[in-house]
Motif scaffolding. Structure first.
Motif, mmCIF file in Angstrom:
data_model
loop_
_atom_site.group_PDB
_atom_site.id
_atom_site.type_symbol
_atom_site.label_atom_id
_atom_site.label_comp_id
_atom_site.label_asym_id
_atom_site.label_seq_id
_atom_site.Cartn_x
_atom_site.Cartn_y
_atom_site.Cartn_z
ATOM 1 N N LYS A 12 0.849 -1.186 0.000
ATOM 2 C CA LYS A 12 0.000 0.000 0.000
ATOM 3 C C LYS A 12 0.887 1.238 0.000
ATOM 4 O O LYS A 12 1.894 1.295 0.717
ATOM 5 C CB LYS A 12 -0.880 -0.003 1.248
ATOM 6 C CG LYS A 12 -1.985 1.033 1.230
ATOM 7 C CD LYS A 12 -2.982 0.761 2.325
ATOM 8 C CE LYS A 12 -3.810 -0.417 1.883
ATOM 9 N NZ LYS A 12 -5.058 -0.580 2.609
ATOM 10 N N VAL A 13 0.545 2.238 -0.812
ATOM 11 C CA VAL A 13 1.304 3.486 -0.873
ATOM 12 C C VAL A 13 1.105 4.245 0.439
ATOM 13 O O VAL A 13 -0.032 4.505 0.839
ATOM 14 C CB VAL A 13 0.861 4.362 -2.065
ATOM 15 C CG1 VAL A 13 1.608 5.695 -2.056
ATOM 16 C CG2 VAL A 13 1.078 3.632 -3.388
ATOM 17 N N LYS A 18 7.280 14.259 -4.237
ATOM 18 C CA LYS A 18 7.714 14.681 -5.569
ATOM 19 C C LYS A 18 8.832 15.708 -5.484
ATOM 20 O O LYS A 18 8.772 16.634 -4.685
ATOM 21 C CB LYS A 18 6.542 15.285 -6.346
ATOM 22 C CG LYS A 18 5.558 14.270 -6.860
ATOM 23 C CD LYS A 18 4.521 14.944 -7.754
ATOM 24 C CE LYS A 18 3.617 13.949 -8.413
ATOM 25 N NZ LYS A 18 2.657 14.601 -9.320
ATOM 26 N N GLY A 19 9.831 15.514 -6.346
ATOM 27 C CA GLY A 19 10.897 16.486 -6.506
ATOM 28 C C GLY A 19 10.690 17.211 -7.823
ATOM 29 O O GLY A 19 9.572 17.256 -8.356
ATOM 30 N N LEU A 47 -0.183 6.924 -13.520
ATOM 31 C CA LEU A 47 -0.768 5.830 -12.749
ATOM 32 C C LEU A 47 -1.868 6.316 -11.804
ATOM 33 O O LEU A 47 -2.611 5.506 -11.256
ATOM 34 C CB LEU A 47 0.319 5.111 -11.940
ATOM 35 C CG LEU A 47 1.327 4.295 -12.745
ATOM 36 C CD1 LEU A 47 2.492 3.867 -11.856
ATOM 37 C CD2 LEU A 47 0.653 3.084 -13.366
ATOM 38 N N GLY A 48 -1.941 7.631 -11.609
ATOM 39 C CA GLY A 48 -2.929 8.179 -10.683
ATOM 40 C C GLY A 48 -2.654 7.755 -9.254
ATOM 41 O O GLY A 48 -3.581 7.559 -8.465
ATOM 42 N N LEU A 49 -1.372 7.614 -8.905
ATOM 43 C CA LEU A 49 -1.014 7.139 -7.575
ATOM 44 C C LEU A 49 -1.388 8.149 -6.496
ATOM 45 O O LEU A 49 -1.179 9.349 -6.653
ATOM 46 C CB LEU A 49 0.495 6.875 -7.485
ATOM 47 C CG LEU A 49 1.033 5.672 -8.236
ATOM 48 C CD1 LEU A 49 2.542 5.584 -8.043
ATOM 49 C CD2 LEU A 49 0.363 4.397 -7.798
ATOM 50 N N LYS A 50 -1.903 7.609 -5.395
ATOM 51 C CA LYS A 50 -2.174 8.447 -4.229
ATOM 52 C C LYS A 50 -1.996 7.589 -2.977
ATOM 53 O O LYS A 50 -2.046 6.353 -3.035
ATOM 54 C CB LYS A 50 -3.547 9.075 -4.288
ATOM 55 C CG LYS A 50 -4.690 8.131 -4.483
ATOM 56 C CD LYS A 50 -5.976 8.896 -4.778
ATOM 57 C CE LYS A 50 -7.120 7.981 -5.098
ATOM 58 N NZ LYS A 50 -6.900 7.081 -6.223
ATOM 59 N N VAL A 55 -0.979 -1.396 -4.424
ATOM 60 C CA VAL A 55 -0.084 -1.501 -5.575
ATOM 61 C C VAL A 55 0.765 -2.763 -5.441
ATOM 62 O O VAL A 55 0.695 -3.467 -4.436
ATOM 63 C CB VAL A 55 0.839 -0.265 -5.686
ATOM 64 C CG1 VAL A 55 0.042 1.004 -5.938
ATOM 65 C CG2 VAL A 55 1.687 -0.109 -4.437
ATOM 66 N N HIS A 56 1.559 -3.032 -6.453
ATOM 67 C CA HIS A 56 2.555 -4.099 -6.408
ATOM 68 C C HIS A 56 3.915 -3.477 -6.714
ATOM 69 O O HIS A 56 4.056 -2.740 -7.695
ATOM 70 C CB HIS A 56 2.263 -5.184 -7.446
ATOM 71 C CG HIS A 56 1.183 -6.109 -7.027
ATOM 72 N ND1 HIS A 56 -0.148 -5.794 -7.144
ATOM 73 C CD2 HIS A 56 1.239 -7.344 -6.484
ATOM 74 C CE1 HIS A 56 -0.866 -6.808 -6.691
ATOM 75 N NE2 HIS A 56 -0.051 -7.762 -6.292
ATOM 76 N N ALA A 57 4.905 -3.773 -5.891
ATOM 77 C CA ALA A 57 6.286 -3.428 -6.205
ATOM 78 C C ALA A 57 6.816 -4.581 -7.042
ATOM 79 O O ALA A 57 6.768 -5.738 -6.620
ATOM 80 C CB ALA A 57 7.109 -3.269 -4.935
#
Length: 68
Positions: A12-13, A18-19, A47-50, A55-57
């Protein structure tokens, strides 16, 4: 989505930092461990990550080093 990589770790994220061009995405793995991935900001957006996303690494490497 099917991938040839066999090392797929569900998680899970927990944070996205972000840089200028690159983001560090921290994932809490099912085992309670954490992994951080450096990906482009564009990939995060595509990916619309939040935070909270499941997720999967996916680890695809020719070498794995072990230290003690």
């Amino acid at each position: 989505m099917k991938l040839s990589a066999r090392n797929q770790l569900p998680g899970k994220v927990v944070s996205i930092n972000k840089g200028a061009t690159t983001a560090h995405v921290k994932i809490e793995l099912a085992s309670g461990l954490a992994m951080t991935s450096s990906i482009t900001n564009e990939a995060v957006d595509d990916l619309g990550l939040k935070v909270g996303d499941s997720v999967h690494a996916v680890v695809k490497a020719s070498d794995v080093m072990i230290g003690k």
